[in-house]
Design an enzyme around this catalytic site. Structure first.
Site, PDB file in Angstrom:
ATOM      1  N   GLY A 199       0.845  -1.207   0.000  1.00 56.21           N
ATOM      2  CA  GLY A 199       0.000   0.000   0.000  1.00 56.21           C
ATOM      3  C   GLY A 199       0.875   1.250   0.000  1.00 56.21           C
ATOM      4  O   GLY A 199       0.700   2.158  -0.823  1.00 56.21           O
ATOM      5  N   HIS A 200       1.830   1.287   0.937  1.00 54.08           N
ATOM      6  CA  HIS A 200       2.764   2.422   0.985  1.00 54.08           C
ATOM      7  C   HIS A 200       3.546   2.527  -0.332  1.00 54.08           C
ATOM      8  O   HIS A 200       3.737   3.616  -0.869  1.00 54.08           O
ATOM      9  CB  HIS A 200       3.783   2.233   2.109  1.00 54.08           C
ATOM     10  CG  HIS A 200       3.193   2.186   3.486  1.00 54.08           C
ATOM     11  ND1 HIS A 200       3.173   1.036   4.243  1.00 54.08           N
ATOM     12  CD2 HIS A 200       2.606   3.142   4.246  1.00 54.08           C
ATOM     13  CE1 HIS A 200       2.625   1.291   5.414  1.00 54.08           C
ATOM     14  NE2 HIS A 200       2.259   2.550   5.440  1.00 54.08           N
TER      15      HIS A 200
ATOM     16  N   GLN B  15      -2.008  10.646  17.357  1.00 51.01           N
ATOM     17  CA  GLN B  15      -3.184  10.011  16.747  1.00 51.01           C
ATOM     18  C   GLN B  15      -3.519   8.662  17.376  1.00 51.01           C
ATOM     19  O   GLN B  15      -4.415   7.968  16.906  1.00 51.01           O
ATOM     20  CB  GLN B  15      -3.028   9.925  15.226  1.00 51.01           C
ATOM     21  CG  GLN B  15      -1.987   8.961  14.739  1.00 51.01           C
ATOM     22  CD  GLN B  15      -1.745   9.134  13.243  1.00 51.01           C
ATOM     23  OE1 GLN B  15      -1.135  10.111  12.815  1.00 51.01           O
ATOM     24  NE2 GLN B  15      -2.228   8.216  12.432  1.00 51.01           N
TER      25      GLN B  15
ATOM     26  N   GLY C  40      -3.845   7.113   0.952  1.00 45.92           N
ATOM     27  CA  GLY C  40      -4.537   5.921   0.482  1.00 45.92           C
ATOM     28  C   GLY C  40      -6.035   5.942   0.785  1.00 45.92           C
ATOM     29  O   GLY C  40      -6.455   6.410   1.849  1.00 45.92           O
TER      30      GLY C  40
HETATM   31  P1  AMP Z   1       0.166   4.618   7.545  1.00 43.01           P
HETATM   32  O1  AMP Z   1       1.630   4.337   7.528  1.00 43.01           O
HETATM   33  O2  AMP Z   1      -0.677   3.453   7.967  1.00 43.01           O
HETATM   34  O3  AMP Z   1      -0.176   5.905   8.256  1.00 43.01           O
HETATM   35  O4  AMP Z   1      -0.231   4.851   6.031  1.00 43.01           O
HETATM   36  C1  AMP Z   1       0.443   5.795   5.224  1.00 43.01           C
HETATM   37  C2  AMP Z   1      -0.376   6.034   3.985  1.00 43.01           C
HETATM   38  O5  AMP Z   1      -0.514   4.792   3.282  1.00 43.01           O
HETATM   39  C3  AMP Z   1      -1.789   6.533   4.279  1.00 43.01           C
HETATM   40  O6  AMP Z   1      -2.128   7.538   3.333  1.00 43.01           O
HETATM   41  C4  AMP Z   1      -2.636   5.301   4.106  1.00 43.01           C
HETATM   42  O7  AMP Z   1      -3.963   5.592   3.713  1.00 43.01           O
HETATM   43  C5  AMP Z   1      -1.885   4.585   2.994  1.00 43.01           C
HETATM   44  N1  AMP Z   1      -2.212   3.154   3.006  1.00 43.01           N
HETATM   45  C6  AMP Z   1      -2.193   2.321   4.072  1.00 43.01           C
HETATM   46  N2  AMP Z   1      -2.609   1.090   3.701  1.00 43.01           N
HETATM   47  C7  AMP Z   1      -2.899   1.155   2.376  1.00 43.01           C
HETATM   48  C8  AMP Z   1      -3.363   0.213   1.412  1.00 43.01           C
HETATM   49  N3  AMP Z   1      -3.633  -1.052   1.734  1.00 43.01           N
HETATM   50  N4  AMP Z   1      -3.560   0.633   0.143  1.00 43.01           N
HETATM   51  C9  AMP Z   1      -3.306   1.931  -0.193  1.00 43.01           C
HETATM   52  N5  AMP Z   1      -2.844   2.860   0.669  1.00 43.01           N
HETATM   53  C10 AMP Z   1      -2.641   2.485   1.937  1.00 43.01           C
END
Ligand code: AMP
Length: 283
Positions: A35-36, A60, A149
């Site tokens: 995802g990242h 958060q 995301g």
């Molecule tokens: P996080 O590290 O969980 O804060 O996520 C960082 C970014 O990655 C945020 O914009 C999330 O929405 C995005 N993100 C996390 N999981 C996914 C995923 N499975 N698909 C797409 N983007 C993602």
């Protein structure tokens, strides 16, 4: 790729690069998964310079949440980001983001009081933690474009509103949720799923697909569409924290599925609190 830790360093590194073209920012809390990486790839394609920020933001996390357990592996993350050709990894220590005496927050109202923001759930404070740190990251880095995301659908809507309401000069790009081959939405918190919990967790994406199929077969009534999703959760013994249909534009409740309607679900599976969503009835 250079790793920098201070606002001064990130600004100094960016100053000579700005004239080459747009600066992209991918804000993250690390523990990278596909995802990242999808956000980073897109940013790499769009921008002359890409900054990935890595900061596990305490503001958060609620008092009983997983701040200390949250997976952290900067060495691995830095290697993955470098492989994708990122220019700068901005990984500030806590005091760089929240120096002693820090006393300001940035809050988006209303949109943050439903779904995950319901005071009985994570609460609006979670989103205030997000919007405060994202505002700071925007001010620190000064990106032309920032990538988020759709996995965190409510967060994406809140950030768009933040940028619009405060006239922050950045374009927001929201990219599709990346899933495991079996449908599970990728998340750093999937690491908490043990043994059979992984199987139970699949009920969330299955519920979204069932709702989507109900809509495709002509159902429009929210109760009917939710019922189709609920059956999948029940079958797996997963009790949702919420399962709701709301406008994908402003999160107002949807009685009927028409236009862009967001089906959002949250559920605890073992130690993991999971969220997932789908936009249904997209015509
Ligand atoms: P996080 O590290 O969980 O804060 O996520 C960082 C970014 O990655 C945020 O914009 C999330 O929405 C995005 N993100 C996390 N999981 C996914 C995923 N499975 N698909 C797409 N983007 C993602």
């Amino acid at each position: 790729m250079r790793t920098v830790r201070t606002v001064e360093e990130v600004r100094a590194a960016l100053a000579p690069r700005r004239k080459r073209g747009p600066v992209g920012l991918v804000p993250t809390m690390g523990a990278f998964h596909d995802g990242h990486l999808s956000l980073m790839r897109r940013a790499r394609g769009d921008c002359a310079t890409v900054v990935v920020s890595l900061f596990v933001n305490p503001a958060q996390f609620g008092p009983g949440e997983d701040l200390t357990a949250y997976p952290r592996d900067e060495t691995r993350d830095a290697a993955l980001a470098a492989e994708l050709g990122m220019d700068i990894l901005f990984a500030p220590p806590h005091e760089e983001v929240y120096p002693p005496g820090f006393d300001t927050s940035v809050a988006v109202h209303r949109l943050t009081e439903v779904l995950c923001g319901d005071p009985e759930r994570r609460g609006p404070e979670h989103f205030t933690g997000v919007t405060t740190v994202v505002t700071k990251l925007f001010n620190m880095v000064g990106p032309d474009v920032a990538y988020f995301g759709q996995k965190d659908a409510q967060q994406a809507i809140v950030i768009r509103k933040l940028v619009r309401d405060l006239d922050i000069p950045v374009r927001i790009e929201i990219l599709p949720t990346v899933r495991e081959p079996d449908g599970l939405a990728m998340s750093s918190r999937n690491a908490y799923l043990a043994g059979e919990e992984r199987e139970c967790a699949l009920a969330l994406s299955r519920a979204l697909r069932a709702a989507d199929a109900a809509v495709a077969s002509g159902r429009r009534d929210a109760a009917e569409v939710l019922m189709a999703a609920r059956r999948e959760l029940d079958a797996a013994g997963v009790e949702p924290e919420y399962l709701e249909l709301r406008s994908a534009e402003d999160l107002s409740p949807a009685e009927r599925v028409n236009g862009r309607t967001l089906l959002a679900v949250a559920a605890r599976v073992g130690r993991a609190r999971l969220i997932d969503n789908a936009v249904v009835g997209d015509e």
